[in-house]
Motif scaffolding. Structure first.
Motif, PDB file in Angstrom:
ATOM      1  N   PHE A 428      10.320   1.554  63.964  1.00  0.00           N
ATOM      2  CA  PHE A 428      11.626   1.937  64.444  1.00  0.00           C
ATOM      3  C   PHE A 428      12.008   3.200  63.495  1.00  0.00           C
ATOM      4  O   PHE A 428      12.549   4.299  63.953  1.00  0.00           O
ATOM      5  CB  PHE A 428      12.701   0.997  64.308  1.00  0.00           C
ATOM      6  N   LEU A 429      11.635   3.097  62.403  1.00  0.00           N
ATOM      7  CA  LEU A 429      12.095   4.237  61.600  1.00  0.00           C
ATOM      8  C   LEU A 429      11.153   5.667  61.958  1.00  0.00           C
ATOM      9  O   LEU A 429      11.767   6.687  61.858  1.00  0.00           O
ATOM     10  CB  LEU A 429      11.745   3.775  59.960  1.00  0.00           C
ATOM     11  N   ILE A 430       9.819   5.299  62.167  1.00  0.00           N
ATOM     12  CA  ILE A 430       9.168   6.450  62.259  1.00  0.00           C
ATOM     13  C   ILE A 430       9.280   7.010  63.672  1.00  0.00           C
ATOM     14  O   ILE A 430       9.311   8.031  63.737  1.00  0.00           O
ATOM     15  CB  ILE A 430       7.574   5.961  61.951  1.00  0.00           C
ATOM     16  N   ARG A 431       9.689   6.243  64.707  1.00  0.00           N
ATOM     17  CA  ARG A 431       9.848   6.718  66.071  1.00  0.00           C
ATOM     18  C   ARG A 431      11.178   7.478  66.009  1.00  0.00           C
ATOM     19  O   ARG A 431      11.345   8.384  66.595  1.00  0.00           O
ATOM     20  CB  ARG A 431       9.975   5.637  66.967  1.00  0.00           C
ATOM     21  N   TYR A 432      12.290   6.685  65.481  1.00  0.00           N
ATOM     22  CA  TYR A 432      13.467   7.318  65.778  1.00  0.00           C
ATOM     23  C   TYR A 432      14.315   7.826  64.637  1.00  0.00           C
ATOM     24  O   TYR A 432      14.829   8.729  64.911  1.00  0.00           O
ATOM     25  CB  TYR A 432      14.354   5.865  66.599  1.00  0.00           C
ATOM     26  N   ILE A 433      14.431   7.025  63.741  1.00  0.00           N
ATOM     27  CA  ILE A 433      15.258   7.472  62.569  1.00  0.00           C
ATOM     28  C   ILE A 433      14.819   8.688  61.909  1.00  0.00           C
ATOM     29  O   ILE A 433      15.566   9.643  61.548  1.00  0.00           O
ATOM     30  CB  ILE A 433      15.278   6.193  61.329  1.00  0.00           C
ATOM     31  N   ALA A 434      13.502   8.784  61.483  1.00  0.00           N
ATOM     32  CA  ALA A 434      12.837   9.893  60.895  1.00  0.00           C
ATOM     33  C   ALA A 434      12.994  11.019  61.668  1.00  0.00           C
ATOM     34  O   ALA A 434      13.601  12.374  61.247  1.00  0.00           O
ATOM     35  CB  ALA A 434      11.352   9.707  60.448  1.00  0.00           C
ATOM     36  N   PRO A 435      12.596  11.242  62.816  1.00  0.00           N
ATOM     37  CA  PRO A 435      12.692  12.320  63.885  1.00  0.00           C
ATOM     38  C   PRO A 435      13.989  12.895  63.934  1.00  0.00           C
ATOM     39  O   PRO A 435      14.241  14.049  63.616  1.00  0.00           O
ATOM     40  CB  PRO A 435      11.983  11.972  65.031  1.00  0.00           C
ATOM     41  N   ILE A 436      14.946  11.993  64.217  1.00  0.00           N
ATOM     42  CA  ILE A 436      16.303  12.369  64.563  1.00  0.00           C
ATOM     43  C   ILE A 436      16.902  12.713  63.204  1.00  0.00           C
ATOM     44  O   ILE A 436      17.674  13.837  63.212  1.00  0.00           O
ATOM     45  CB  ILE A 436      17.177  11.055  65.340  1.00  0.00           C
ATOM     46  N   GLY A 437      16.825  11.943  62.000  1.00  0.00           N
ATOM     47  CA  GLY A 437      17.472  12.136  60.901  1.00  0.00           C
ATOM     48  C   GLY A 437      17.025  13.863  60.373  1.00  0.00           C
ATOM     49  O   GLY A 437      17.811  14.280  59.867  1.00  0.00           O
TER      50      GLY A 437
END
Ligand code: TRP
Length: 455
Positions: A428-437
């Motif tokens: 979840f972190l690598i798919r969504y949070i990292a790219p968006i953040g």
């Protein structure tokens, strides 16, 4: 080099030692405190820690995964895993970043050598803050002396990379890193007990959220990437040397803990002294070089402590420059079949050229500005605030969206031997949070939020 011949780090501790050796360096003891000082103390610290956990750890794990699955240098690993795409360019970008980072890092590393010599010559005793600031400024703006030290340092790095990954790094880190930790703790005790030191702790741990701005957030994120050696293929290259028996997620946790602990302790050693001695916390790059000699001057046995400290700081810098040079060397040797020795020589010369630009930009060339910055500042800002976060973003997208999920899970679990309860959160972190953040933080700083009327 075929898979079979590929060198591996010896023991499990060897892996952690090498990766921690890369992570722990000037970033922790020199850059972290001065960024923290410039960007307002505790609020910066909190955002930094959040970036380390939410972006840093998942991206480090992703780099290890790419390297160990791909079994090659930063670009080669992408080519192996995605032969038809252009993903390998992320690796090439990493090689480019590596040159630029080295271009200022070797200069500061050279400063640490000068300070060993000053410590041995007992140059800090009985000096006031203003004298120490003068000494640093005379030295760092000088034309020749910093360049001599830079060259010595570059030579040491090249010699160790030449001797090979395994013999060089593992041994030095295992012994010296705990020693560095001890000295920083001792320094911390002295610093905290200086009169008025408590104000430094307040600055460090009592957040003033009004100080948070897009620039603070971007710098904290950049520092997290810098300190953990992420976003430019360094941990991909090291990942390719990690053998299959290693539990990657444990290695990530260990390396992150060590790196963060040393950074925070360095700040505890520095800020109480900064406030006690009336130094401006927002000094910039000279902060540590003015503050710590002062603390040594006020410490029983300060003479010995100072020598030990600057020796260990140089070694910490050395284990980081080794990892940076290794990115470049592994790339040119594996992708172009160049001879290792030749790559080391030419890369070192190229880095020294950039080093000359950085060093002189603090002295005789202080008028030469590109985008309002001298070369030193430019290399530093461009890598940590743009190249590394963008590299991290692409690495996250690659692992999150391009690689096969099951293959990643197999890699992390050692085909079922290790527990991977964290996998869903990681994905979840690598798919969504990292790219968006990462995108939001960069766009926010570029002023996009103003353009679309959010501010
Ligand atoms: N992390 C190191 C430090 O804190 C510097 C470093 C080594 C680095 N390799 C890197 C920074 C790769 C960015 C990318 O001093």
């Amino acid at each position: 080099m075929s898979d079979k011949e590929r060198i591996n780090f010896g023991s499990k501790l060897g892996v952690v030692a090498a990766a921690a050796g890369s992570a722990v360096g000037l970033g922790n003891i020199w850059r972290f405190p001065y960024e923290l000082g410039q960007y307002g103390g505790a609020a910066f610290l909190i955002i930094y820690l959040a970036c380390v956990v939410v972006l840093g750890m998942p991206i480090m794990l992703s780099e290890f995964v790419i390297g160990r699955m791909g079994q090659a240098n930063s670009a080669g690993s992408f080519k192996k895993l995605a032969p038809n795409g252009k993903w390998w360019l992320v690796g090439v970008m990493g090689v480019f970043s590596s040159f630029l980072i080295m271009g200022f890092y070797v200069v500061v590393s050279g400063w640490t050598l000068e300070y060993i010599v000053q410590a041995v010559g007992n140059q800090f005793a009985n000096k006031q803050t203003t004298d120490l600031a003068q000494v640093f400024s005379n030295f760092s703006t000088d034309t020749v002396r910093p360049l001599v030290w830079m060259s010595v340092f570059m030579f040491l790095t090249a010699a160790i990379v030449f001797a090979g990954i395994k013999n060089g790094i593992e041994k030095s880190t295992k012994l010296l890193m705990p020693m560095l930790l001890l000295i920083i703790i001792a320094l911390g005790f002295r610093s905290v007990t200086l009169p008025g030191g408590i104000d430094g702790l307040r600055f460090l741990f009592q957040p003033d959220f009004s100080k948070i701005s897009s620039a603070v957030v971007l710098s904290a994120m950049g520092q997290a990437f810098f300190s953990l050696s992420l976003g430019m293929g360094c941990m991909i290259t090291y990942g390719s040397y990690i053998n299959r028996k290693n539990h990657l997620s444990h290695t990530v946790v260990e390396v992150t803990l060590i790196d963060t602990l040393i950074a925070v302790l360095a700040a505890v050693a520095i800020f109480p002294a900064v406030f006690s001695l009336g130094i401006n916390p927002a000094q910039g790059p000279e902060l540590v070089f003015i503050t710590l000699p002062n603390v040594f001057a006020h410490m029983p046995g300060g003479y010995i402590w100072a020598i030990l400290f600057f020796v260990l700081l140089s070694v910490a810098a050395l284990t980081s420059t080794i990892s940076l040079l290794e990115v470049i060397v592994a790339y040119f040797v594996e992708e172009f079949n160049f001879k290792r020795t030749n790559v080391i020589i030419f890369a070192s010369l190229g880095i020294m050229f950039l080093g000359v630009l950085s060093s002189l930009s603090l002295g005789v060339w202080s008028d030469v500005k590109i985008l309002g910055m001298g070369f030193f500042e430019l290399f530093d800002n461009f890598t940590s605030k743009i190249l590394m976060p963008v590299g991290g973003l692409l690495i996250a997208l690659f692992v999150g969206w391009k690689l096969d999920k099951q293959a990643i899970l197999n890699e992390l679990s050692g085909n079922g031997q290790f527990k991977t309860g964290y996998f869903k959160v990681y994905m979840f972190l690598i798919r969504y949070i990292a790219p968006i953040g990462i995108s939001l933080i960069i766009l926010n700083q570029l002023g996009i939020s103003k353009l679309i009327g959010l501010e």
